[in-house]
Design a protein around this motif. Structure first.
Motif, PDB file in Angstrom:
ATOM      1  N   ASN A   2      -4.432  -6.352  -3.553  1.00 30.29           N
ATOM      2  CA  ASN A   2      -5.089  -6.030  -2.292  1.00 30.29           C
ATOM      3  C   ASN A   2      -4.189  -6.503  -1.162  1.00 30.29           C
ATOM      4  O   ASN A   2      -3.993  -7.703  -0.971  1.00 30.29           O
ATOM      5  CB  ASN A   2      -6.455  -6.725  -2.222  1.00 30.29           C
ATOM      6  CG  ASN A   2      -7.270  -6.276  -1.026  1.00 30.29           C
ATOM      7  OD1 ASN A   2      -6.756  -6.165   0.082  1.00 30.29           O
ATOM      8  ND2 ASN A   2      -8.551  -6.029  -1.237  1.00 30.29           N
ATOM      9  N   LEU A   3      -3.621  -5.553  -0.412  1.00 28.58           N
ATOM     10  CA  LEU A   3      -2.662  -5.895   0.632  1.00 28.58           C
ATOM     11  C   LEU A   3      -3.323  -6.559   1.829  1.00 28.58           C
ATOM     12  O   LEU A   3      -2.660  -7.269   2.583  1.00 28.58           O
ATOM     13  CB  LEU A   3      -1.928  -4.632   1.089  1.00 28.58           C
ATOM     14  CG  LEU A   3      -1.147  -3.887   0.005  1.00 28.58           C
ATOM     15  CD1 LEU A   3      -0.519  -2.625   0.580  1.00 28.58           C
ATOM     16  CD2 LEU A   3      -0.092  -4.779  -0.621  1.00 28.58           C
ATOM     17  N   ALA A   4      -4.616  -6.326   2.016  1.00 27.25           N
ATOM     18  CA  ALA A   4      -5.314  -6.918   3.156  1.00 27.25           C
ATOM     19  C   ALA A   4      -5.673  -8.381   2.906  1.00 27.25           C
ATOM     20  O   ALA A   4      -5.562  -9.221   3.800  1.00 27.25           O
ATOM     21  CB  ALA A   4      -6.574  -6.118   3.478  1.00 27.25           C
TER      22      ALA A   4
ATOM     23  N   SER B 189      -5.724  -0.042   1.017  1.00 24.73           N
ATOM     24  CA  SER B 189      -4.815  -1.194   0.962  1.00 24.73           C
ATOM     25  C   SER B 189      -4.826  -1.826  -0.418  1.00 24.73           C
ATOM     26  O   SER B 189      -4.610  -3.026  -0.558  1.00 24.73           O
ATOM     27  CB  SER B 189      -5.217  -2.233   2.020  1.00 24.73           C
ATOM     28  OG  SER B 189      -4.971  -1.759   3.313  1.00 24.73           O
ATOM     29  N   ILE B 190      -5.082  -1.039  -1.433  1.00 28.17           N
ATOM     30  CA  ILE B 190      -5.153  -1.553  -2.806  1.00 28.17           C
ATOM     31  C   ILE B 190      -4.217  -0.733  -3.682  1.00 28.17           C
ATOM     32  O   ILE B 190      -4.239   0.497  -3.669  1.00 28.17           O
ATOM     33  CB  ILE B 190      -6.593  -1.489  -3.347  1.00 28.17           C
ATOM     34  CG1 ILE B 190      -7.502  -2.432  -2.542  1.00 28.17           C
ATOM     35  CG2 ILE B 190      -6.632  -1.852  -4.829  1.00 28.17           C
ATOM     36  CD1 ILE B 190      -8.954  -2.363  -2.930  1.00 28.17           C
TER      37      ILE B 190
ATOM     38  N   ALA C 226      -3.165  -5.220  10.659  1.00 21.75           N
ATOM     39  CA  ALA C 226      -3.910  -4.085  10.100  1.00 21.75           C
ATOM     40  C   ALA C 226      -3.176  -2.769  10.360  1.00 21.75           C
ATOM     41  O   ALA C 226      -3.128  -1.892   9.490  1.00 21.75           O
ATOM     42  CB  ALA C 226      -5.310  -4.030  10.694  1.00 21.75           C
ATOM     43  N   ARG C 227      -2.625  -2.629  11.561  1.00 25.49           N
ATOM     44  CA  ARG C 227      -1.883  -1.400  11.875  1.00 25.49           C
ATOM     45  C   ARG C 227      -0.609  -1.300  11.032  1.00 25.49           C
ATOM     46  O   ARG C 227      -0.214  -0.198  10.618  1.00 25.49           O
ATOM     47  CB  ARG C 227      -1.552  -1.349  13.362  1.00 25.49           C
ATOM     48  CG  ARG C 227      -2.763  -1.017  14.247  1.00 25.49           C
ATOM     49  CD  ARG C 227      -2.391  -1.080  15.709  1.00 25.49           C
ATOM     50  NE  ARG C 227      -3.514  -0.781  16.583  1.00 25.49           N
ATOM     51  CZ  ARG C 227      -3.738   0.415  17.140  1.00 25.49           C
ATOM     52  NH1 ARG C 227      -2.913   1.418  16.903  1.00 25.49           N
ATOM     53  NH2 ARG C 227      -4.773   0.603  17.938  1.00 25.49           N
ATOM     54  N   ILE C 228       0.034  -2.438  10.787  1.00 20.61           N
ATOM     55  CA  ILE C 228       1.212  -2.440   9.920  1.00 20.61           C
ATOM     56  C   ILE C 228       0.829  -1.952   8.526  1.00 20.61           C
ATOM     57  O   ILE C 228       1.503  -1.096   7.943  1.00 20.61           O
ATOM     58  CB  ILE C 228       1.833  -3.850   9.852  1.00 20.61           C
ATOM     59  CG1 ILE C 228       2.534  -4.177  11.175  1.00 20.61           C
ATOM     60  CG2 ILE C 228       2.826  -3.959   8.689  1.00 20.61           C
ATOM     61  CD1 ILE C 228       3.018  -5.607  11.276  1.00 20.61           C
TER      62      ILE C 228
ATOM     63  N   ASP D 268      -4.257  -8.343  19.599  1.00 24.45           N
ATOM     64  CA  ASP D 268      -4.665  -9.343  18.623  1.00 24.45           C
ATOM     65  C   ASP D 268      -3.759  -9.245  17.399  1.00 24.45           C
ATOM     66  O   ASP D 268      -3.479  -8.144  16.905  1.00 24.45           O
ATOM     67  CB  ASP D 268      -6.127  -9.093  18.223  1.00 24.45           C
ATOM     68  CG  ASP D 268      -6.640 -10.146  17.274  1.00 24.45           C
ATOM     69  OD1 ASP D 268      -7.085 -11.197  17.744  1.00 24.45           O
ATOM     70  OD2 ASP D 268      -6.581  -9.902  16.045  1.00 24.45           O
ATOM     71  N   ILE D 269      -3.271 -10.385  16.919  1.00 25.52           N
ATOM     72  CA  ILE D 269      -2.353 -10.392  15.785  1.00 25.52           C
ATOM     73  C   ILE D 269      -2.987  -9.753  14.553  1.00 25.52           C
ATOM     74  O   ILE D 269      -2.323  -9.038  13.792  1.00 25.52           O
ATOM     75  CB  ILE D 269      -1.886 -11.826  15.470  1.00 25.52           C
ATOM     76  CG1 ILE D 269      -0.874 -12.297  16.523  1.00 25.52           C
ATOM     77  CG2 ILE D 269      -1.243 -11.899  14.085  1.00 25.52           C
ATOM     78  CD1 ILE D 269       0.451 -11.543  16.495  1.00 25.52           C
TER      79      ILE D 269
END
Length: 220
Positions: A135-137, A125-126, A110-112, A104-105
């Motif tokens: 916030n990178l997510a 991710s902040i 998320a893994r990246i 799933d993309i």
């Protein structure tokens, strides 16, 4: 953030490239092992997405060569080889993560984020600095708790500066972070993005180091 995508399958490569660009990554896409080695020997990257079943030189050999040459960026293997032995071999060769096709993309993204966090010593991710939070997510940026609307390129420039901490980042380094092959680069583009960021985040948030580049002001 600049990513080297090494994938020979056209449909998969196009899907990943589109998703990466949608997440504000600059992407260079190559389709064989020799082209991958040429790319990372001539250009700096923040991450490599590496297929294993490549023409001309297989992905494991590419990975061995890259690590042997001292390459230290995160490498996320994306492959259909799902045998336990293959996963172990890939991780032992220097991969930071191993993702089985089809995937799933959203999981790939998320893994990246996860491997980049680990590489930079972040837990979440902040990223925060002097009242600014990224916030990178969610790609949300706030200043003192209020949302700041940034363009994709402004976001990428700000991320590069936040990742650099107290270090100075040159204009050329910023260009390398936000532009991939084939992207048109205007001579004053970085200056324009910096100007816009200063208007949105404060005139003193980004400091100009004359003749060298840019850096964030120290936190009080």
């Amino acid at each position: 953030m600049r990513v080297l995508l090494v994938e020979d399958d056209r449909m998969i490569g196009e899907s990943i490239e589109e998703a990466l660009r949608g997440e504000n990554y600059a992407v260079d896409w190559v389709r064989d092992g020799h082209s991958a080695e040429l790319a990372f020997s001539t250009q700096s990257y923040d991450l490599m997405l590496l297929d294993l079943g490549l023409p001309k030189k297989n992905g494991l050999d590419v990975l061995h060569h890259y690590r042997k040459q001292g390459g230290d960026i995160p490498v996320l293997v994306i492959t259909a080889r799902d045998a336990k032995a293959s996963r172990i071999e890939g991780l032992d060769a220097g991969a930071d993560d191993y993702l089985i096709k089809p995937f799933d993309i959203d999981e790939l993204m998320a893994r990246i984020r996860a491997v980049l966090r680990r590489h930079r010593g972040h837990i979440h991710s902040i990223i925060t600095h002097a009242g600014v939070t990224m916030n990178l997510a969610t790609h949300e940026v706030t200043l003192d708790g209020l949302i700041v609307h940034l363009s994709a390129r402004e976001f990428s420039v700000l991320r590069a500066l936040l990742d650099s901490g107290s270090n100075v980042v040159s204009k050329m380094q910023l260009e390398d972070k936000i532009y991939g092959w084939g992207d048109e680069v205007e001579s004053n583009a970085i200056d324009v993005y910096i100007h816009h960021l200063r208007k949105k985040l404060g005139a003193d948030f980004i400091k100009n180091v004359r003749g060298v580049g840019y850096k964030l002001t120290a936190e009080k």
